[in-house]
Design an enzyme around this catalytic site. Structure first.
Site, PDB file in Angstrom:
ATOM      1  CD  GLU A 157      -3.205  -0.935   2.008  1.00 48.71           C
ATOM      2  OE1 GLU A 157      -3.094  -0.184   3.006  1.00 48.71           O
ATOM      3  OE2 GLU A 157      -4.253  -1.542   1.719  1.00 48.71           O
ATOM      4  CG  ASP A 176      -0.392  -0.811   5.721  1.00 50.03           C
ATOM      5  OD1 ASP A 176       0.134  -1.411   6.658  1.00 50.03           O
ATOM      6  OD2 ASP A 176      -1.621  -0.784   5.524  1.00 50.03           O
ATOM      7  CD  GLN A 208      -6.997  -6.033   4.171  1.00 47.27           C
ATOM      8  OE1 GLN A 208      -6.010  -6.144   3.442  1.00 47.27           O
ATOM      9  NE2 GLN A 208      -7.682  -4.916   4.284  1.00 47.27           N
ATOM     10  CD  GLU A 210      -6.812   0.704  -4.790  1.00 50.48           C
ATOM     11  OE1 GLU A 210      -5.828   0.774  -4.019  1.00 50.48           O
ATOM     12  OE2 GLU A 210      -7.492   1.697  -5.114  1.00 50.48           O
TER      13      GLU A 210
END
Lengths: 419, 419
Positions: A200, A234, A241, A365
Site C-alpha cells: 500500500e 503498508d 485480511q 486495485e
C-alpha cells in the site's frame, strides 16, 4: 515561508545543487545513520549525496537547543522540543550548509558509506483510509460495488490502530507472512503462506509534540504538532485480511511489516508545496474543519523489480495531493475522543490512489484482485508479489529548479518461513 | 508447582495471613509505588497490607539477578530477563517474607501510604474478543441475531490493535469522551459527549519476553512468554463505536482510556488455578492447538457506585475460566504472521461474559443496549454510565485457605470536556 525556502540557495556540498537531487539545501531531512568505522548510530541530516553528522555538530557547539538533542540515535528528543526549535534548527543548518559558509567536510559521511536506521522511535502506529478512490475500489471488491463507500466515510477519516513493533526502515528484507486463510469455495481455513502479498503506497505523518489525555485538538493544533513526513509501505496480505477483518478490522494481515523511508522530511520543508485537497462535501463537522491548504503535492511512484532482473518497472504514478482527508484532519480525529498523542506516533495516510488506472496505490486495485495481471519490463506478469520481487516507493515535491525528495522506501520479499 | 505455592505458608507480615487477603505470601505480585516522603516511584511487591520496596531490597543485596532490575520505575527490565529469573526472584521473595525469616520492617510501606502507578511501560496494547457469549451478544445487537457469531470467530482469536497511550492505573479518573455519533433516525452525525459510556470486564496478559519479527510462536512458547495478568477495563463509547467501526474496527470508541489494576499477578502464582477452557469445536488449526489447561479460574466481580452514595452495587459476577480462546492462543495468533512481540505488550482478553444474565461483562449486554435498566442499591436505575459513577473490577483465585487476589481496577467517570 522564510529564507530557508529560497529556490536560489546553493550549498557548499556541490552534489546538493543539481535539479534532480532529492536532498538540496531547501530540504534538510533528518535521519539516523552509522558507518563501518563508527558503528554507533547517530542523527544526521541529508545534504546532496552526503550525511552531516548532527551528534558531532552538536558536540562542536554548532547547533542551537542547548545540547543533548542528538545524544540518542533517534530524532524523538528534537521532535518533543517543539516547533520553535525545529525552525531554529533548520535555519542554523541552512546557514551552515550554504555556499559562502565555512565548509565543514569533517562532519560529512558519503551516503554510500552510511547505513541508515529507523529515524525515530515509533511510539504507536495508526493507519487511515483516506483516498476516496482507494476506499471505493476496496469496498467494491471486498463488499458491494453498489455500496462501496460506507456511510461514515465522508464524515470522518476512518482509521485503525496498527502495529508499531514491525515498522522497519527502507532496505529491510520482508519475509512473506503466513496467516490464517480461507480460500474461496472451501469450508475450512488453513494456516499458510500468503498468496496475495501486496503493497500500500502511503505517506506517514510523524507526530512531533504530544497532546494530553482528555484534550481534543483542533485541526490547526494538530497540524502544528506534525514534525514531518516519510514514505510508507503498508505491506498487506490480502487473503489473510479478507478472512480476518470482520468485525474488528485488519490485524495480522498488516502486522508483519511496514516499511518507511529513512529521512523524515520536515513539514517546514514541505510548506511551499501545500495545496488544497478535494472539496469536502458534505462539509465536515466543526472539529474536522480546516482553514487553508492542508494537502501536499508530492509526486509518488512505485516500482517492482523481479529477482535477477536489472530494470524496475514503474507500476504506479500518483500524487499525495489527491487525499480526501488531510493528515492534520486525521490527527484531530485521532485525538477527538481525548486519546493522548505522543512524540513518535506514526500516522499512515491510507493508500494513495488517484482516479486513473496507473495511479492506483496497491496491486489489489492495479490488478483488480488478480483479474488483470500487470506486464513488467522483463516480460513477466504479476498479480500479487512473488518471492524475490523488490518493491520501491519514491517521492518528491517539484520546486523551481530543485526538488524536495523523500528518497525511497524499498523492500525485497523473501520466501515464507516453513509452516 | 514448587514450595512457593504451599497453602500452609505464612508470612511475618501478619496481615498477609488472613483468608480474604488479596496478597498472601503465595501471591507476590509486582507493582510500582511512591510515598509522600519518597516521591520517586519504584518497584515493590504486595504482601498483606504492605508493599515491600524492591529497589531498596536490591540495593541491600537481598535479591538475585545481579542488580539493576529495579532501578527503573517499571517491571519491564525484570520481565525481559526471562522465566528462569522470574522463578528465582519469586523463590527469593517467598523465603524473605516467610514466618521464620528475619523480619525487615524497614523495607515495608503501608498500602495506605502508597500511591500506586502503572506497573509497567505498556509497549503496545491489543484487545481480543474471546468470550463466545460476549461475541454472540454483541453480534446480535450490532448486526444480525441470526448470524451473530461471524464465520471466522470459531477458527481464530479475533483481535485488533488498541491504543497504549491511554492505559492508566486504577484510581485514575475517566473523563467522559466526546466523539462522532450518528443517532438512530437522523441523517447527520454530530460530535458530542458519548451517551452510551460502558465498561468491558477483561483480564490483561502481560508479555514478558519478546519474540523476533518473522518468528511465529507455538502456543507453548507463547504461554511461556507471559509474565502475568492484570484486571483490565476496556472503557467503550458504544454510540461512537457503532458509527465508526466499519470496516476497520473500533478506534476512538476505545482510545480514550483503558484502566488496569496496579499489581501484576505472575503466571507462576496462578499456576495452581489453571483449568481447561470450553471444548473447542471445530478443533483449532495446528498453530493454535494447546496441550493441558490454559485457562485460569479467576472469580471476577464488577461494582457500580453512583456519586454521593456509600454502597457499591454488584452488577456482574463471572469467571475468567469461561473464555473460549486462552491468552496463550491469542499471543500465538498475534505472532502468527511474524509480528514481533515485545516486553510490556498488553493483551486484553476480550470482555468476559458467562452464560447467565448476571455474568455479563458489559452494560451493553447487562441492559441489552439500554432496553433493560439495572436497579442499583440506592434505588437508582442505569442503562449506561452516568457522570460521577465509580466502576470497580475485582478478581481473585480461591485457594485452600488463601486467595490470589488482583486488587481492583477502578475509575470514576467525570463529565465530558466542553465541546
Amino acid at each position: 515561508m522564510n529564507e530557508t525556502h529560497d529556490p536560489g540557495l546553493k550549498s557548499w556540498v556541490e552534489s546538493a545543487n543539481t535539479e534532480t537531487c532529492d536532498f538540496p539545501i531547501q530540504n534538510l531531512p533528518y535521519g539516523v545513520f552509522s558507518r563501518a568505522d563508527a558503528p554507533a548510530p547517530r542523527v544526521g541530516v541529508a545534504i546532496g549525496d552526503q550525511v552531516l553528522d548532527l551528534a558531532a555538530a552538536e558536540a562542536a557547539g554548532l547547533l542551537p537547543g542547548g545540547g543533548g538533542l542528538f545524544s540518542n540515535p533517534a530524532i524523538n528528543t528534537l521532535m518533543a522540543r517543539g516547533a520553535a526549535l525545529w525552525a531554529e534548527m533548520r535555519l542554523a543548518l541552512s546557514r551552515m550548509l550554504r555556499q559562502g559558509a565555512r565548509p565543514r567536510p569533517e562532519l560529512l559521511t558519503p551516503m554510500t558509506d552510511a547505513t541508515l536506521h529507523l529515524p525515530f522511535e515509533v511510539t504507536e502506529y495508526t493507519d487511515f483510509y483516506a483516498s476516496r478512490e482507494h476506499a471505493t475500489n476496496v469496498g467494491s471488491m471486498f463488499r458491494d460495488p453498489a455500496n462501496a463507500l460506507m456511510e461514515n466515510w465522508l464524515h470522518m477519516p476512518v482509521g485503525y490502530n496498527g502495529r508499531a513493533s514491525t515498522v522497519v526502515v527502507s532496505g529491510t528484507d520482508i519475509q512473506r507472512p503466513c496467516g490464517q486463510i480461507k480460500p474461496p469455495h472451501t469450508d475450512q481455513p488453513t494456516y499458510a503462506a500468503s498468496a496475495k502479498l501486496d503493497i500500500e503506497l502511503e505517506m506517514g505523518a510523524v507526530v512531533g509534540t504530544p497532546s494530553e489525555m482528555g484534550a481534543p485538538l483542533s485541526v490547526a493544533e494538530a497540524d502544528a504538532m506534525i514534525f514531518g513526513y516519510v514514505l510508507l509501505n503498508d505491506w498487506s496480505a490480502r487473503d489473510v485480511q479478507v478472512w480476518e477483518y470482520q468485525p474488528l478490522g485488519p490485524f495480522q494481515a498488516k502486522a508483519f511489516a511496514t516499511t518507511i523511508s529513512p529521512w523524515v522530511v520536515t513539514q517546514e520543508a514541505l510548506a511551499p508545496f501545500r495545496t488544497p485537497g478535494p472539496v469536502q462535501d458534505p462539509q465536515p463537522l466543526p472539529y474536522l474543519r480546516q482553514q487553508g491548504p492542508h494537502n501536499f503535492d508530492i509526486n509518488l511512484t512505485v516500482t517492482m523489480q523481479p529477482a535477477g532482473t536489472t530494470q524496475p518497472s514503474t507500476i504506479c504514478r500518483t500524487s499525495f495531493k489527491h487525499m480526501y482527508w488531510s493528515s492534520a484532519q486525521q490527527l484531530a480525529h485521532h485525538a477527538g475522543s481525548g486519546c493522548a498523542m505522543r512524540t513518535g506516533d506514526l500516522l499512515g495516510s491510507g493508500t494513495i490512489s488517484g482516479a486513473a488506472k496507473g495511479s492506483l496505490g496497491s496491486l489489489l486495485e492495479l490488478t483488480w484482485n488478480g483479474r488483470d495481471p500487470l506486464q513488467l519490463a522483463d516480460g513477466s506478469e504479476r498479480t500479487f508479489i512473488e518471492d524475490g520481487d523488490r518493491l520501491t516507493l519514491s517521492g518528491h515535491c517539484q520546486g523551481d529548479g530543485y526538488r524536495i525528495g523523500f528518497g525511497q522506501a524499498a523492500g525485497t520479499v523473501l520466501p515464507a518461513a516453513a509452516v
